[in-house]
Design a protein around this motif. Structure first.
Motif, PDB file in Angstrom:
ATOM      1  N   GLY A 278      -8.486  43.401  67.417  1.00 53.63           N
ATOM      2  CA  GLY A 278      -9.839  43.239  66.885  1.00 53.63           C
ATOM      3  C   GLY A 278     -10.102  41.825  66.406  1.00 53.63           C
ATOM      4  N   TRP A 279      -9.111  41.232  65.773  1.00 54.79           N
ATOM      5  CA  TRP A 279      -9.243  39.854  65.293  1.00 54.79           C
ATOM      6  C   TRP A 279      -9.292  38.880  66.467  1.00 54.79           C
ATOM      7  N   PHE A 280      -8.430  39.089  67.468  1.00 56.62           N
ATOM      8  CA  PHE A 280      -8.435  38.214  68.646  1.00 56.62           C
ATOM      9  C   PHE A 280      -9.773  38.254  69.379  1.00 56.62           C
ATOM     10  N   LEU A 281     -10.394  39.423  69.459  1.00 55.93           N
ATOM     11  CA  LEU A 281     -11.645  39.570  70.201  1.00 55.93           C
ATOM     12  C   LEU A 281     -12.868  39.098  69.411  1.00 55.93           C
ATOM     13  N   SER A 282     -12.669  38.792  68.138  1.00 59.89           N
ATOM     14  CA  SER A 282     -13.803  38.395  67.296  1.00 59.89           C
ATOM     15  C   SER A 282     -14.024  36.884  67.353  1.00 59.89           C
ATOM     16  N   ASP A 283     -15.171  36.484  66.867  1.00 59.77           N
ATOM     17  CA  ASP A 283     -15.469  35.065  66.682  1.00 59.77           C
ATOM     18  C   ASP A 283     -15.491  34.682  65.216  1.00 59.77           C
ATOM     19  N   ASP A 284     -15.652  35.676  64.327  1.00 62.33           N
ATOM     20  CA  ASP A 284     -15.846  35.382  62.908  1.00 62.33           C
ATOM     21  C   ASP A 284     -14.696  35.829  62.028  1.00 62.33           C
ATOM     22  N   GLY A 285     -13.600  36.357  62.621  1.00 59.29           N
ATOM     23  CA  GLY A 285     -12.447  36.711  61.807  1.00 59.29           C
ATOM     24  C   GLY A 285     -11.912  35.495  61.079  1.00 59.29           C
ATOM     25  N   TYR A 286     -11.315  35.735  59.902  1.00 58.28           N
ATOM     26  CA  TYR A 286     -10.856  34.626  59.073  1.00 58.28           C
ATOM     27  C   TYR A 286      -9.855  33.754  59.839  1.00 58.28           C
ATOM     28  N   GLY A 287     -10.148  32.458  59.957  1.00 60.10           N
ATOM     29  CA  GLY A 287      -9.239  31.520  60.615  1.00 60.10           C
ATOM     30  C   GLY A 287      -9.110  31.709  62.114  1.00 60.10           C
ATOM     31  N   ARG A 288     -10.023  32.491  62.709  1.00 63.34           N
ATOM     32  CA  ARG A 288      -9.885  32.831  64.127  1.00 63.34           C
ATOM     33  C   ARG A 288      -9.857  31.603  65.025  1.00 63.34           C
ATOM     34  N   HIS A 289     -10.628  30.572  64.712  1.00 63.77           N
ATOM     35  CA  HIS A 289     -10.719  29.400  65.592  1.00 63.77           C
ATOM     36  C   HIS A 289     -10.106  28.154  64.944  1.00 63.77           C
ATOM     37  N   TRP A 290      -9.150  28.368  64.049  1.00 67.19           N
ATOM     38  CA  TRP A 290      -8.532  27.238  63.362  1.00 67.19           C
ATOM     39  C   TRP A 290      -7.884  26.268  64.349  1.00 67.19           C
ATOM     40  N   ALA A 291      -7.223  26.768  65.379  1.00 64.80           N
ATOM     41  CA  ALA A 291      -6.464  25.914  66.306  1.00 64.80           C
ATOM     42  C   ALA A 291      -7.303  25.353  67.437  1.00 64.80           C
ATOM     43  N   ASP A 292      -8.550  25.770  67.546  1.00 61.86           N
ATOM     44  CA  ASP A 292      -9.384  25.289  68.657  1.00 61.86           C
ATOM     45  C   ASP A 292      -9.539  23.774  68.584  1.00 61.86           C
ATOM     46  N   GLY A 293      -9.196  23.086  69.677  1.00 56.62           N
ATOM     47  CA  GLY A 293      -9.355  21.642  69.734  1.00 56.62           C
ATOM     48  C   GLY A 293      -8.278  20.851  69.027  1.00 56.62           C
ATOM     49  N   ARG A 294      -7.308  21.531  68.427  1.00 51.54           N
ATOM     50  CA  ARG A 294      -6.233  20.820  67.732  1.00 51.54           C
ATOM     51  C   ARG A 294      -5.096  20.519  68.711  1.00 51.54           C
ATOM     52  N   GLY A 295      -4.577  19.314  68.662  1.00 50.05           N
ATOM     53  CA  GLY A 295      -3.446  18.937  69.496  1.00 50.05           C
ATOM     54  C   GLY A 295      -2.144  19.104  68.739  1.00 50.05           C
ATOM     55  N   GLY A 296      -1.147  18.335  69.129  1.00 49.45           N
ATOM     56  CA  GLY A 296       0.120  18.390  68.426  1.00 49.45           C
ATOM     57  C   GLY A 296       1.235  18.945  69.277  1.00 49.45           C
ATOM     58  N   THR A 297       2.412  19.062  68.663  1.00 44.05           N
ATOM     59  CA  THR A 297       3.614  19.481  69.378  1.00 44.05           C
ATOM     60  C   THR A 297       3.481  20.853  69.998  1.00 44.05           C
ATOM     61  N   TRP A 298       2.772  21.740  69.318  1.00 47.90           N
ATOM     62  CA  TRP A 298       2.695  23.126  69.763  1.00 47.90           C
ATOM     63  C   TRP A 298       1.389  23.424  70.510  1.00 47.90           C
ATOM     64  N   SER A 299       0.742  22.411  71.013  1.00 52.19           N
ATOM     65  CA  SER A 299      -0.555  22.619  71.666  1.00 52.19           C
ATOM     66  C   SER A 299      -0.442  23.418  72.966  1.00 52.19           C
ATOM     67  N   TRP A 300       0.777  23.537  73.522  1.00 58.89           N
ATOM     68  CA  TRP A 300       0.953  24.313  74.750  1.00 58.89           C
ATOM     69  C   TRP A 300       0.845  25.814  74.496  1.00 58.89           C
ATOM     70  N   ILE A 301       0.979  26.227  73.225  1.00 59.17           N
ATOM     71  CA  ILE A 301       0.803  27.642  72.875  1.00 59.17           C
ATOM     72  C   ILE A 301      -0.691  27.939  72.802  1.00 59.17           C
ATOM     73  N   PRO A 302      -1.162  29.058  73.344  1.00 60.00           N
ATOM     74  CA  PRO A 302      -2.595  29.378  73.298  1.00 60.00           C
ATOM     75  C   PRO A 302      -3.163  29.287  71.889  1.00 60.00           C
TER      76      PRO A 302
END
Length: 498
Positions: A278-302
């Motif tokens: 349910g959280w994955f399918l939402s747009d407004d869940g808490y922190g749901r899009h925190w990683a969107d557009g973020r790079g870094g060492t772990w950026s290969w993980i979805p």
């Protein structure tokens, strides 16, 4: 029929006036609302301040505005989805949000009867263990309250039962591969013990699913996963040794370790992730899009997985850093003797209500207190099981102790944190198994002399009857029955219970 009758008795106790008290008691103010939010949004939205919302919730839940803005919550979603099922069927009412915990509490009694039957090879001792669980006050209170710990207990017990079945099936498969002696019985054979494969183990897969559901209800389920994984490996080692292997650990490593790990840990992890759908399918869940557009060492993980990891790290920091003093918090050292139970609700009925002349004449209480004589007996039973496991190599005692340890010992890592004795409901079934096993020892083996059996039966029967009487005596404190204040005070056996 025995387990069904015991479960029916447990169901009557747990569903009797389930909507009483008609109030939002203790942490129901979080979980009942989060469950309703999951039904409506698929994730935990934002409610008004709970002190304002609770009376409105009881009067008319439709007048409370649920915002679709995601809110930070301290626990994963599975337990709240379970509570939500009851709300879906019966609405946002005390009966609705307590229905599923009462149902799981009843089913857990049925499961424990069957678990005890398989563990002890005795229908009587299995039903006794279930009956003891049916009359444990802490289990009754948690079954009648919309909190998460009873849900964890149910999934952990289900996993334990699945592992017992898997153990029996695996040993039967190994025994079938052994050569048969002149007496018609399998005899040890090193080659067969070292090279016989385990084959598919569906019951172990089921255990992995249940352990994943337990962890996705509250994180203490992760500790149970570690304990039970170690237990199953040791069971496999023991079966190889009995079958004739001189290097049983190596035999398990070659033939069985893959199933031990792949069917528990990865399955549990996948189950845990699935509960966040349910959280994955939402747009407004808490922190749901925190990683969107973020790079870094772990950026290969979805990005959704990285967002969940960030959210879970914040939850971890919150939980380990929770040091807010609470009147009813307790140290785990006191849990087995029920040193500090938790008061979920206390009301003084109005004059004229329930036969009360004044506001101070009567009390209406919900106290999360285990049946004292059962818990105090369990302390002695655990000592007996330690003897059986350490000095008699009794695998049944080891299995029960593992269940107790998995639910109990990890809390000693967090003694400085704000914790409560009702967390102990997770290992209550294993205390009941411990007492049942001790009663079996008191009765003695079937071939014992008549005098020995008679004395054992009298002692065991007296103990069980005293436990049942003790539950009846405290029953008003478990179910919110209005009683005179003097009767309430007479039940406060220890000063720490007040």
């Amino acid at each position: 029929m025995g387990p069904l009758l015991v479960a029916a008795m447990a169901g009557v106790i747990r569903f009797w006036h389930l909507g009483r008290p008609r109030a939002v008691i203790f942490d129901e103010t979080f979980y009942a609302k989060d469950a309703w939010s999951l039904l409506r949004l698929g994730y935990e939205g934002t409610w008004p301040d709970r002190k304002i919302a609770d009376p409105q919730l009881l009067a008319d839940p439709q007048v409370i505005s649920l915002s679709d803005t995601g809110t930070f919550v301290a626990h994963p979603p599975t337990g709240k989805w379970v509570i939500a099922l009851g709300e879906w069927m019966f609405g946002l009412t005390p009966f609705g949000w307590r229905f599923m915990t009462a149902a799981l509490g009843t089913l857990s009694v049925l499961m424990l009867c069957r678990v005890g039957r398989r563990l002890f090879r005795s229908t009587f001792l299995g039903c006794l263990a279930g009956a003891l669980l049916a009359v444990d006050g802490l289990h009754v209170v948690m079954s009648r309250t919309a909190l998460l710990d009873l849900v964890v207990m149910f999934f952990v017990l289900a996993a334990f039962g699945c592992l017992l079945i898997d153990r029996d099936h695996a040993r039967a498969r190994l025994a079938a591969a052994l050569p048969v002696g002149a007496d018609g019985r399998p005899r040890p054979d090193e080659h067969a013990a070292d090279h016989t494969g385990t084959g598919p183990r569906p019951w172990r897969l089921a255990a992995g699913v249940f352990l994943g559901l337990a962890a996705s209800t509250k994180w203490n389920g992760l500790y149970v996963l570690v304990f039970f994984t170690a237990l199953t490996v040791l069971w496999d080692v023991g079966s190889r040794r009995v079958a004739g292997s001189r290097r049983p650990y190596l035999a398990v490593l070659n033939k069985g370790l893959g199933w031990s790990l792949l069917s528990l840990v990865p399955v549990a992890v996948l189950t845990y992730l699935a509960t966040w759908t349910g959280w994955f399918l939402s747009d407004d869940g808490y922190g749901r899009h925190w990683a969107d557009g973020r790079g870094g060492t772990w950026s290969w993980i979805p990005a959704p997985l990285r967002s969940l990891w960030h959210y879970e790290h914040a939850v971890y920091e919150f939980n380990v850093g929770l040091h807010t003093p609470h009147k009813y918090q307790s140290n785990p050292w006191s849990w087995l003797v029920q040193g500090r139970p938790v008061l979920f609700d206390y009301q003084s009925p109005k004059p004229g209500q329930d036969g009360c002349r004044t506001a101070v004449d009567c009390s209406q209480t919900v106290l999360a207190l285990g049946t004292p004589l059962l818990w105090w007996s369990a302390c002695g039973a655990l000592a007996y099981l330690l003897f059986r496991w350490a000095l008699r190599r009794d695998w049944r005692a080891g299995a029960i102790l593992c269940g107790v340890g998995a639910g109990y010992l990890p809390w000693f890592l967090y003694q400085d944190r704000t914790i409560f004795s009702f967390y102990a409901v997770v290992f209550v079934p294993y205390l009941c198994l411990a007492v049942a096993m001790t009663v079996g020892a008191m009765l003695g083996p079937p071939g014992s002399d008549l005098r020995r059996r008679t004395l054992g039966a009298v002692a065991a029967g007296t103990l069980v009857l005293l436990i049942v009487w003790n539950f009846i005596w405290f029953f008003p404190l478990y179910t919110g029955v209005t009683i005179p204040y003097a009767d309430w005070h007479a039940r406060m056996w220890l000063d720490t219970w007040i």
